[in-house]
Scaffold this motif. Structure first.
Motif, mmCIF file in Angstrom:
data_model
loop_
_atom_site.group_PDB
_atom_site.id
_atom_site.type_symbol
_atom_site.label_atom_id
_atom_site.label_comp_id
_atom_site.label_asym_id
_atom_site.label_seq_id
_atom_site.Cartn_x
_atom_site.Cartn_y
_atom_site.Cartn_z
ATOM 1 N N ASP A 191 -35.214 95.962 31.218
ATOM 2 C CA ASP A 191 -33.768 96.055 31.071
ATOM 3 C C ASP A 191 -33.185 94.667 30.833
ATOM 4 O OD1 ASP A 191 -31.134 96.753 31.097
ATOM 5 O OD2 ASP A 191 -31.084 97.367 33.192
ATOM 6 N N GLN A 243 -30.093 102.000 28.353
ATOM 7 C CA GLN A 243 -30.239 103.320 28.957
ATOM 8 C C GLN A 243 -31.065 103.255 30.234
ATOM 9 O OE1 GLN A 243 -28.550 105.986 27.535
ATOM 10 N NE2 GLN A 243 -27.744 104.268 26.396
ATOM 11 N N VAL A 244 -31.981 102.324 30.289
ATOM 12 C CA VAL A 244 -32.856 102.187 31.453
ATOM 13 C C VAL A 244 -32.053 101.837 32.699
ATOM 14 C CG1 VAL A 244 -34.708 100.814 32.460
ATOM 15 C CG2 VAL A 244 -34.889 101.607 30.102
ATOM 16 N N ALA A 246 -30.596 104.927 34.108
ATOM 17 C CA ALA A 246 -31.629 105.809 34.646
ATOM 18 C C ALA A 246 -32.180 105.279 35.962
ATOM 19 C CB ALA A 246 -32.755 105.974 33.632
ATOM 20 N N GLN A 247 -32.299 103.971 36.079
ATOM 21 C CA GLN A 247 -32.847 103.386 37.299
ATOM 22 C C GLN A 247 -31.935 103.646 38.488
ATOM 23 O OE1 GLN A 247 -33.415 99.347 36.097
ATOM 24 N NE2 GLN A 247 -35.508 99.711 35.411
ATOM 25 N N VAL A 280 -36.433 108.336 30.220
ATOM 26 C CA VAL A 280 -35.190 107.561 30.167
ATOM 27 C C VAL A 280 -34.422 107.927 28.903
ATOM 28 C CG1 VAL A 280 -34.229 105.224 30.052
ATOM 29 C CG2 VAL A 280 -36.211 105.690 31.510
ATOM 30 N N SER A 281 -35.132 108.020 27.787
ATOM 31 C CA SER A 281 -34.516 108.424 26.525
ATOM 32 C C SER A 281 -35.587 108.989 25.611
ATOM 33 C CB SER A 281 -33.804 107.240 25.855
ATOM 34 O OG SER A 281 -34.737 106.241 25.499
ATOM 35 N N LYS A 298 -40.117 105.851 32.454
ATOM 36 C CA LYS A 298 -40.341 105.008 33.624
ATOM 37 C C LYS A 298 -41.472 105.653 34.396
ATOM 38 C CE LYS A 298 -38.247 102.429 37.249
ATOM 39 N NZ LYS A 298 -37.070 101.752 37.657
ATOM 40 N N HIS A 345 -40.717 109.616 34.344
ATOM 41 C CA HIS A 345 -39.298 109.957 34.227
ATOM 42 C C HIS A 345 -38.846 109.564 32.815
ATOM 43 C CE1 HIS A 345 -35.026 110.178 34.945
ATOM 44 N NE2 HIS A 345 -34.908 108.925 34.585
ATOM 45 N N VAL A 403 -41.314 100.352 32.770
ATOM 46 C CA VAL A 403 -40.716 101.118 31.689
ATOM 47 C C VAL A 403 -41.581 100.899 30.453
ATOM 48 C CG1 VAL A 403 -38.644 101.465 30.291
ATOM 49 C CG2 VAL A 403 -38.437 100.855 32.700
#
Length: 131
Positions: A113, A15-16, A19-20, A68-69, A83, A66, A31
């Motif tokens: 990641d 997921q990262v 998002a990045q 991410v999940s 993040k 931020h 993260v």
């Protein structure tokens, strides 16, 4: 439990990457996966009352981070991957200390990641098999 953690972190890492790409963040960002483990001697209503009293929803996540999940893990609590710029790690820590304590036991895990590394390794193995 360790296997569950590894599976969760692997999923969060995938997921990262997405998002990045979607959010411009400083180069020194990191993260962090935060485990907010419910204090199991309390019922849900008590946990919610503590969160409200502490202002949890006003302080967490901090505006500098931020998300991410964010998952609820049944029987454990909540798992949040964020993040955050290196300069804002303190804000994240304070948000948890001020808003979550009393309702959750918190654990922090630096995360990265792994998906691009795994894909490259897979590509190399497939290439080697063709030779």
């Amino acid at each position: 439990m360790k296997l569950l953690l590894l599976c969760l972190l692997s999923f969060a890492d995938s997921q990262v990457a997405t998002a990045q790409k979607n959010k411009g963040t400083p180069a020194d960002s990191t993260v962090i996966t935060v485990f907010l483990k419910h204090q199991q001697d309390k019922k849900l209503k008590q946990l919610q009352e503590i969160q409200e009293k502490n202002g949890f929803w006003e302080t967490f996540p901090p505006k500098e981070a931020h998300v991410v999940s964010w998952y609820v893990m049944m029987g454990i609590g909540q798992v949040v991957t964020l993040k955050v710029a290196a300069k804002d790690v303190r804000a994240l820590n304070l948000a948890v200390e001020n808003g979550a304590w009393g309702a959750f036991n918190a654990e922090f895990y630096p995360t990265y990641d792994f998906v691009p590394i795994w894909r490259e390794s897979l590509r190399q193995r497939q290439s080697a098999e063709k030779k």
